[in-house]
Design a protein around this motif. Structure first.
Motif, PDB file in Angstrom:
ATOM      1  N   HIS A  31      71.491  47.572  56.255  1.00  0.00           N
ATOM      2  CA  HIS A  31      70.899  46.608  55.327  1.00  0.00           C
ATOM      3  C   HIS A  31      69.568  47.110  54.774  1.00  0.00           C
ATOM      4  O   HIS A  31      68.930  47.984  55.345  1.00  0.00           O
ATOM      5  CB  HIS A  31      70.703  45.243  55.998  1.00  0.00           C
ATOM      6  CG  HIS A  31      69.744  45.234  57.146  1.00  0.00           C
ATOM      7  ND1 HIS A  31      70.138  45.423  58.452  1.00  0.00           N
ATOM      8  CD2 HIS A  31      68.397  45.052  57.200  1.00  0.00           C
ATOM      9  CE1 HIS A  31      69.084  45.347  59.245  1.00  0.00           C
ATOM     10  NE2 HIS A  31      68.013  45.136  58.512  1.00  0.00           N
TER      11      HIS A  31
ATOM     12  N   ARG B 136      67.015  39.948  52.797  1.00  0.00           N
ATOM     13  CA  ARG B 136      67.974  41.058  52.725  1.00  0.00           C
ATOM     14  C   ARG B 136      68.604  41.130  51.341  1.00  0.00           C
ATOM     15  O   ARG B 136      69.179  40.149  50.867  1.00  0.00           O
ATOM     16  CB  ARG B 136      69.073  40.863  53.761  1.00  0.00           C
ATOM     17  CG  ARG B 136      68.567  41.062  55.168  1.00  0.00           C
ATOM     18  CD  ARG B 136      69.729  41.293  56.104  1.00  0.00           C
ATOM     19  NE  ARG B 136      69.220  41.443  57.453  1.00  0.00           N
ATOM     20  CZ  ARG B 136      69.952  41.849  58.471  1.00  0.00           C
ATOM     21  NH1 ARG B 136      71.239  42.132  58.286  1.00  0.00           N
ATOM     22  NH2 ARG B 136      69.416  41.969  59.668  1.00  0.00           N
TER      23      ARG B 136
ATOM     24  N   ASP C 117      72.048  39.931  51.061  1.00  0.00           N
ATOM     25  CA  ASP C 117      72.357  38.504  51.005  1.00  0.00           C
ATOM     26  C   ASP C 117      72.238  37.926  49.604  1.00  0.00           C
ATOM     27  O   ASP C 117      72.599  36.764  49.382  1.00  0.00           O
ATOM     28  CB  ASP C 117      71.407  37.731  51.930  1.00  0.00           C
ATOM     29  CG  ASP C 117      71.642  38.045  53.400  1.00  0.00           C
ATOM     30  OD1 ASP C 117      72.723  38.578  53.743  1.00  0.00           O
ATOM     31  OD2 ASP C 117      70.739  37.759  54.208  1.00  0.00           O
TER      32      ASP C 117
ATOM     33  N   ASN D 272      77.319  43.156  64.094  1.00  0.00           N
ATOM     34  CA  ASN D 272      76.344  42.069  64.242  1.00  0.00           C
ATOM     35  C   ASN D 272      75.239  42.204  63.195  1.00  0.00           C
ATOM     36  O   ASN D 272      74.891  43.315  62.773  1.00  0.00           O
ATOM     37  CB  ASN D 272      75.741  42.021  65.649  1.00  0.00           C
ATOM     38  CG  ASN D 272      75.236  43.360  66.126  1.00  0.00           C
ATOM     39  OD1 ASN D 272      75.785  44.399  65.752  1.00  0.00           O
ATOM     40  ND2 ASN D 272      74.202  43.359  66.924  1.00  0.00           N
ATOM     41  N   ARG D 273      74.700  41.056  62.821  1.00  0.00           N
ATOM     42  CA  ARG D 273      73.741  41.015  61.711  1.00  0.00           C
ATOM     43  C   ARG D 273      72.556  41.947  61.929  1.00  0.00           C
ATOM     44  O   ARG D 273      72.065  42.574  61.002  1.00  0.00           O
ATOM     45  CB  ARG D 273      73.252  39.575  61.520  1.00  0.00           C
ATOM     46  CG  ARG D 273      72.284  39.423  60.367  1.00  0.00           C
ATOM     47  CD  ARG D 273      71.998  37.959  60.026  1.00  0.00           C
ATOM     48  NE  ARG D 273      70.870  37.860  59.117  1.00  0.00           N
ATOM     49  CZ  ARG D 273      70.950  37.993  57.785  1.00  0.00           C
ATOM     50  NH1 ARG D 273      72.117  38.219  57.231  1.00  0.00           N
ATOM     51  NH2 ARG D 273      69.871  37.906  57.031  1.00  0.00           N
TER      52      ARG D 273
END
Lengths: 124, 124, 124, 124
Positions: A30, A73, A76, A24-25
């Motif tokens: 990250h 992020r 991304d 999950n994000r």
């Protein structure tokens, strides 16, 4: 609100683990640059990514509306190219408005997540 | 003691996980702004919270007596409204006296707690 | 080496958990002020501890020889009195020579230790 | 890119655990000085390591090409001598070009890794 912040910021640390114990994000491994634009004008920010053994990549461009935050992020970023995983990097942020930048990593290579964070280096 | 600190501070990071593995106050997931008023006058502080996609909220007002610290949990703010969970935010602190601000998060979404902390960004 | 550092430092965060999962000195829950005296003269440092609801305590006095570091545990302070556990506090450092101060906590309330660290706030 | 950074940096914290729960380079206990040289000239950096009870050691010399980062592990320093494990130390960085320095530790004494990081102290 009176403007607060600086126009040039740098984060010398940078490393996105390719592995995560979760999908999950929220919990995937990250790195984030939290960027606050507390002033009354849109901030246009150019980000340059530096590496150990090749030329820097960028600019990555982001725009933050007045009175807004962006928790960006590095995972991304895709344009002009993605930030490679398992690779040492650094980043520089150049903005046309005063901003504040804070660096955070969530590392979930192990199921017990670990966090780090620091206010970035500012000048200008 | 001679006054020490600055009057304007910003924390670009901000995120309170809604989940916790523990229910006691010490170990519930939380974010704190540790604020030191080392000077000889009461400090009146106005806090503004910034979001990704809506107008800032505030001021949240706190008062710190002379020669006192306040470890203020964002979780505890309610007036003018609570700080939403699982939501990216940033914060700005404006004080009429010099203060020092440090940001800390305890994340207990997993039973192995994780910590982050940084001196906030200062000016003024 | 040319002197480096500042004479006044503050750490707004401060909290020593009373519990630890381990009893050896390395892994017991602790807070440290890492203090570097990189200059050529002995540094005499007065530390004041601030609390939420009572008058500050101090000075705690430490001396660091020229060209030495001291990783001072708040746990070890006893004169004029110990730093209470499970209690929010802040600290101010006043030195007669330039020094550098960094704040670190090791939290071993759970057997999976957690760390935080930040360069303290400097002025003077 | 216009030069960004400072020429003198200090990290007051420093401690490399001798134990690790993993043997691969990524997860072995380590301390890193992430150093960004964002400017157009090669940076020559002299590092001095300070101890609690003996004279400083150095300079350790590193060179960073223009527009490159170096995530330097203190574990890897060998000349003039290795950095001892389980030992408190501090470090000072002196560069002939502006650089940015960030300090990070990964502690894997326990199999649940823990991280800390902070922008170092800068001047000059």
């Amino acid at each position: 609100m009176e403007a607060i912040g600086r126009r040039r910021w740098a984060i010398a640390e940078g490393y996105i683990p390719s592995e995560s114990s979760f999908s999950n994000r929220e919990l995937i491994s990250h790195e984030t640059a939290c960027i606050l634009n507390a002033c009354e004008r849109e901030a246009h920010i150019a980000i340059t990514i530096f590496f150990v053994d090749r030329e820097p990549v960028g600019p990555f461009r982001v725009t933050i509306p007045p009175r807004r935050t962006l928790h960006l992020r590095f995972n991304d970023l895709t344009d002009p190219e993605p930030v490679p995983r398992d690779t040492d990097y650094s980043s520089v942020f150049e903005s046309d408005q005063p901003i504040i930048v804070q660096h955070t990593r969530l590392d979930s290579r192990k199921p017990e997540i670990s966090l780090l964070s620091t206010t970035a280096y500012a000048e200008g």
